[in-house]
Design a protein around this motif. Structure first.
Motif, PDB file in Angstrom:
ATOM      1  N   THR A   8       0.839  -1.202   0.000  1.00 52.37           N
ATOM      2  CA  THR A   8       0.000   0.000   0.000  1.00 52.37           C
ATOM      3  C   THR A   8       0.875   1.253   0.000  1.00 52.37           C
ATOM      4  OG1 THR A   8      -0.068   0.175   2.403  1.00 52.37           O
ATOM      5  CG2 THR A   8      -1.775  -1.208   1.355  1.00 52.37           C
ATOM      6  N   ALA A   9       0.261   2.390  -0.254  1.00 54.59           N
ATOM      7  CA  ALA A   9       0.990   3.657  -0.209  1.00 54.59           C
ATOM      8  C   ALA A   9       1.561   3.875   1.193  1.00 54.59           C
ATOM      9  CB  ALA A   9       0.076   4.809  -0.621  1.00 54.59           C
ATOM     10  N   ASP A  35      -3.215   7.984   5.019  1.00 55.98           N
ATOM     11  CA  ASP A  35      -3.401   7.085   3.882  1.00 55.98           C
ATOM     12  C   ASP A  35      -4.670   7.462   3.125  1.00 55.98           C
ATOM     13  OD1 ASP A  35      -3.428   4.972   2.123  1.00 55.98           O
ATOM     14  OD2 ASP A  35      -3.418   3.412   3.670  1.00 55.98           O
ATOM     15  N   GLY A  55      -5.599   5.954  -0.137  1.00 59.55           N
ATOM     16  CA  GLY A  55      -5.577   5.075  -1.310  1.00 59.55           C
ATOM     17  C   GLY A  55      -4.202   5.037  -1.948  1.00 59.55           C
ATOM     18  N   ASP A  56      -4.090   5.559  -3.171  1.00 64.65           N
ATOM     19  CA  ASP A  56      -2.810   5.568  -3.882  1.00 64.65           C
ATOM     20  C   ASP A  56      -1.892   6.704  -3.442  1.00 64.65           C
ATOM     21  OD1 ASP A  56      -3.560   3.352  -5.325  1.00 64.65           O
ATOM     22  OD2 ASP A  56      -4.079   4.460  -7.141  1.00 64.65           O
ATOM     23  N   THR A  89       2.636   9.503  -4.282  1.00 64.28           N
ATOM     24  CA  THR A  89       1.695   8.736  -5.093  1.00 64.28           C
ATOM     25  C   THR A  89       2.357   7.394  -5.376  1.00 64.28           C
ATOM     26  OG1 THR A  89       0.815  10.744  -6.100  1.00 64.28           O
ATOM     27  CG2 THR A  89       0.371   8.663  -7.245  1.00 64.28           C
ATOM     28  N   VAL A  98       1.899   3.577  -7.157  1.00 68.97           N
ATOM     29  CA  VAL A  98       1.182   2.739  -8.118  1.00 68.97           C
ATOM     30  C   VAL A  98       1.905   1.403  -8.210  1.00 68.97           C
ATOM     31  CG1 VAL A  98       0.430   2.517 -10.512  1.00 68.97           C
ATOM     32  CG2 VAL A  98       0.392   4.769  -9.412  1.00 68.97           C
ATOM     33  N   ASP A  99       1.170   0.330  -8.010  1.00 73.42           N
ATOM     34  CA  ASP A  99       1.741  -1.023  -8.060  1.00 73.42           C
ATOM     35  C   ASP A  99       2.944  -1.171  -7.125  1.00 73.42           C
ATOM     36  OD1 ASP A  99      -0.175  -1.831  -9.936  1.00 73.42           O
ATOM     37  OD2 ASP A  99       1.084  -1.181 -11.616  1.00 73.42           O
TER      38      ASP A  99
END
Length: 118
Positions: free
Chosen positions: A3-4, A69, A71-72, A91, A93-94
């Motif tokens: 997660t981020a 937190d 989300g991204d 940010t 991603v993946d």
């Protein structure tokens, strides 16, 4: 998938260890790191070099005040032992940081670390 928030927690650990290779590995190949006191640094290799130079210049410590937190995106509120405070937005991603923006006072950083003022 990381997660981020988990990515930022790992980033802090590697930052505090001055682990240039480890911290660079958290960034996507085409990531951007934009500390608002400087020009944006684009690309994992360039970000790695940035940290290599910065870690060689002075000892830096990131004390987590909070990680928010969303989300991204994760927002990091931080301080350090010599009195500097700031925040960063990541940010992710993946599991890789694709964009980072940091806000802190460069003049205070230079003065508190006894570094030359530009």
């Amino acid at each position: 998938m990381r997660t981020a928030k988990k990515t930022v927690e790992l980033w802090v650990q590697r930052f505090n260890d001055a682990d240039v290779d480890g911290i660079a590995a958290l960034y996507a190949n085409d990531a951007t790191n934009h500390q608002v006191t400087q020009e944006p640094v684009v690309g994992r290799d360039n970000i790695r070099r940035m940290f290599e130079i910065e870690f060689a210049a002075t000892k830096m410590v990131c004390i987590v005040e909070a990680i928010h937190d969303a989300g991204d995106v994760a927002a990091l509120e931080w301080s350090d032992p010599i009195g500097l405070r700031g925040c960063g937005f990541f940010t992710v991603v993946d599991g890789f940081i694709t964009f980072q923006r940091g806000y802190w006072d460069k003049l205070s950083f230079l003065r508190l670390n006894g570094l030359p003022i530009e």
